[in-house]
Design a protein around this motif. Structure first.
Motif, PDB file in Angstrom:
ATOM      1  N   LEU A   1       0.746   0.116  15.580  1.00  0.00           N
ATOM      2  CA  LEU A   1       1.315   0.995  14.569  1.00  0.00           C
ATOM      3  C   LEU A   1       0.264   2.034  14.191  1.00  0.00           C
ATOM      4  N   LEU A   2       0.649   3.298  14.205  1.00  0.00           N
ATOM      5  CA  LEU A   2      -0.244   4.384  13.827  1.00  0.00           C
ATOM      6  C   LEU A   2       0.099   4.840  12.415  1.00  0.00           C
ATOM      7  N   TYR A   3      -0.914   4.912  11.558  1.00  0.00           N
ATOM      8  CA  TYR A   3      -0.754   5.365  10.178  1.00  0.00           C
ATOM      9  C   TYR A   3      -1.578   6.623   9.962  1.00  0.00           C
ATOM     10  N   SER A   4      -1.120   7.469   9.053  1.00  0.00           N
ATOM     11  CA  SER A   4      -1.834   8.673   8.678  1.00  0.00           C
ATOM     12  C   SER A   4      -1.973   8.672   7.162  1.00  0.00           C
ATOM     13  N   SER A   5      -3.170   8.991   6.695  1.00  0.00           N
ATOM     14  CA  SER A   5      -3.420   8.997   5.249  1.00  0.00           C
ATOM     15  C   SER A   5      -4.515  10.011   4.940  1.00  0.00           C
ATOM     16  N   GLY A   6      -4.193  10.980   4.122  1.00  0.00           N
ATOM     17  CA  GLY A   6      -5.200  11.930   3.669  1.00  0.00           C
ATOM     18  C   GLY A   6      -5.923  12.679   4.770  1.00  0.00           C
TER      19      GLY A   6
ATOM     20  N   LEU B   1       0.804  -1.225   0.000  1.00  0.00           N
ATOM     21  CA  LEU B   1       0.000   0.000   0.000  1.00  0.00           C
ATOM     22  C   LEU B   1       0.836   1.273   0.000  1.00  0.00           C
ATOM     23  N   GLY B   2       2.139   1.156   0.231  1.00  0.00           N
ATOM     24  CA  GLY B   2       3.005   2.329   0.240  1.00  0.00           C
ATOM     25  C   GLY B   2       2.826   3.209   1.461  1.00  0.00           C
ATOM     26  N   LEU B   3       2.395   2.630   2.577  1.00  0.00           N
ATOM     27  CA  LEU B   3       2.171   3.390   3.804  1.00  0.00           C
ATOM     28  C   LEU B   3       3.186   2.993   4.865  1.00  0.00           C
ATOM     29  N   GLU B   4       3.687   3.987   5.585  1.00  0.00           N
ATOM     30  CA  GLU B   4       4.626   3.755   6.684  1.00  0.00           C
ATOM     31  C   GLU B   4       4.008   4.301   7.962  1.00  0.00           C
ATOM     32  N   PRO B   5       4.261   3.656   9.098  1.00  0.00           N
ATOM     33  CA  PRO B   5       3.722   4.172  10.355  1.00  0.00           C
ATOM     34  C   PRO B   5       4.313   5.545  10.686  1.00  0.00           C
TER      35      PRO B   5
ATOM     36  N   GLY C   1      -6.632  11.509   7.743  1.00  0.00           N
ATOM     37  CA  GLY C   1      -7.211  10.584   8.708  1.00  0.00           C
ATOM     38  C   GLY C   1      -6.127   9.692   9.294  1.00  0.00           C
ATOM     39  N   GLU C   2      -6.475   9.015  10.350  1.00  0.00           N
ATOM     40  CA  GLU C   2      -5.526   8.116  10.991  1.00  0.00           C
ATOM     41  C   GLU C   2      -6.187   6.765  11.270  1.00  0.00           C
ATOM     42  N   PHE C   3      -5.354   5.736  11.307  1.00  0.00           N
ATOM     43  CA  PHE C   3      -5.824   4.414  11.722  1.00  0.00           C
ATOM     44  C   PHE C   3      -4.682   3.698  12.418  1.00  0.00           C
ATOM     45  N   VAL C   4      -5.049   2.723  13.229  1.00  0.00           N
ATOM     46  CA  VAL C   4      -4.081   1.963  14.002  1.00  0.00           C
ATOM     47  C   VAL C   4      -4.230   0.485  13.689  1.00  0.00           C
ATOM     48  N   LEU C   5      -3.103  -0.188  13.535  1.00  0.00           N
ATOM     49  CA  LEU C   5      -3.053  -1.645  13.541  1.00  0.00           C
ATOM     50  C   LEU C   5      -2.574  -2.028  14.933  1.00  0.00           C
ATOM     51  N   PHE C   6      -3.337  -2.848  15.634  1.00  0.00           N
ATOM     52  CA  PHE C   6      -2.946  -3.211  16.995  1.00  0.00           C
ATOM     53  C   PHE C   6      -2.779  -4.720  17.114  1.00  0.00           C
ATOM     54  N   ALA C   7      -1.816  -5.116  17.945  1.00  0.00           N
ATOM     55  CA  ALA C   7      -1.558  -6.535  18.190  1.00  0.00           C
ATOM     56  C   ALA C   7      -2.769  -7.150  18.870  1.00  0.00           C
ATOM     57  N   SER C   8      -3.257  -8.244  18.281  1.00  0.00           N
ATOM     58  CA  SER C   8      -4.456  -8.896  18.800  1.00  0.00           C
ATOM     59  C   SER C   8      -4.350 -10.391  18.581  1.00  0.00           C
ATOM     60  N   SER C   9      -4.780 -11.142  19.570  1.00  0.00           N
ATOM     61  CA  SER C   9      -4.822 -12.594  19.381  1.00  0.00           C
ATOM     62  C   SER C   9      -6.070 -12.990  18.609  1.00  0.00           C
ATOM     63  N   GLY C  10      -7.035 -12.084  18.522  1.00  0.00           N
ATOM     64  CA  GLY C  10      -8.251 -12.337  17.747  1.00  0.00           C
ATOM     65  C   GLY C  10      -8.050 -11.969  16.291  1.00  0.00           C
ATOM     66  N   ALA C  11      -8.886 -12.518  15.448  1.00  0.00           N
ATOM     67  CA  ALA C  11      -8.805 -12.227  14.017  1.00  0.00           C
ATOM     68  C   ALA C  11     -10.108 -11.600  13.547  1.00  0.00           C
ATOM     69  N   SER C  12     -10.004 -10.770  12.565  1.00  0.00           N
ATOM     70  CA  SER C  12     -11.183 -10.160  11.964  1.00  0.00           C
ATOM     71  C   SER C  12     -11.953 -11.203  11.173  1.00  0.00           C
ATOM     72  N   PRO C  13     -13.288 -11.137  11.192  1.00  0.00           N
ATOM     73  CA  PRO C  13     -14.036 -12.074  10.361  1.00  0.00           C
ATOM     74  C   PRO C  13     -13.910 -11.732   8.874  1.00  0.00           C
TER      75      PRO C  13
ATOM     76  N   GLU D   1     -10.973   6.796   0.379  1.00  0.00           N
ATOM     77  CA  GLU D   1     -11.628   7.482  -0.731  1.00  0.00           C
ATOM     78  C   GLU D   1     -10.544   8.002  -1.652  1.00  0.00           C
ATOM     79  N   VAL D   2     -10.633   7.659  -2.928  1.00  0.00           N
ATOM     80  CA  VAL D   2      -9.618   8.042  -3.908  1.00  0.00           C
ATOM     81  C   VAL D   2     -10.261   8.797  -5.064  1.00  0.00           C
ATOM     82  N   ASP D   3      -9.448   9.536  -5.802  1.00  0.00           N
ATOM     83  CA  ASP D   3      -9.941  10.300  -6.946  1.00  0.00           C
ATOM     84  C   ASP D   3      -9.856   9.527  -8.257  1.00  0.00           C
ATOM     85  N   ASP D   4      -8.985   8.507  -8.325  1.00  0.00           N
ATOM     86  CA  ASP D   4      -8.783   7.740  -9.558  1.00  0.00           C
ATOM     87  C   ASP D   4      -8.765   6.257  -9.206  1.00  0.00           C
TER      88      ASP D   4
END
Length: 141
Positions: free
Chosen positions: A46-51, A34-38, A53-65, A74-77
């Motif tokens: 890990l905290l990421y910033s994009s456009g 994705l070309g993103l660095e924390p 906004g921000e999002f976090v990837l967090f260590a979890s023993s659970g998995a997303s469904p 949201e992208v323009d192209d």
């Protein structure tokens, strides 16, 4: 917050949190694919910033469904972004449901964009290395 405020979250910033069973693997995916660095990191996330906004990837023993879109960009192209991500090895979901059908990973969605004066949206979905379902959207005006 004022005790009489009837909209306590109206000024809050939205903060997306995505689980990662392996933060090193997730970091590689977000960097290489994705070309993103924390912009910040702690032992458990890990905290990421994009456009703006921000999002976090967090260590979890659970998995997303991975059964629904957990976060979207949201992208323009959309065509250009999908082509570049495919070149980087991202695999896009193919969907064939009533009212939602992708062609080469992209869906044309009429009347499904509730903001920004758009009449619809073009969308695409892929999973990150941790199974989180991520979306791309481009408003159609």
């Amino acid at each position: 917050m004022n005790a009489h405020d009837d909209k306590p979250l109206a000024g809050a910033r939205v903060a997306t949190r995505l689980p990662a069973q392996d933060l090193d693997r997730a970091r590689r995916f977000y960097s290489e694919r994705l070309g993103l660095e924390p912009v910040d990191e702690r032992p458990g996330g890990l905290l990421y910033s994009s456009g703006g906004g921000e999002f976090v990837l967090f260590a979890s023993s659970g998995a997303s469904p991975g059964t629904f879109t957990q976060m979207a960009f949201e992208v323009d192209d959309l065509d250009g972004v999908v082509a570049e991500l495919k070149r980087r090895g991202v695999v896009f979901e193919e969907v064939d449901l009533p009212g939602l059908h992708t062609v080469n990973g992209i869906a044309e969605i009429d009347g499904n964009y509730p903001t920004k004066g758009a009449r619809g949206e073009r969308g695409a979905w892929f999973r990150d290395s941790e199974g989180n379902l991520l979306g791309l959207g481009e408003p159609v005006r």
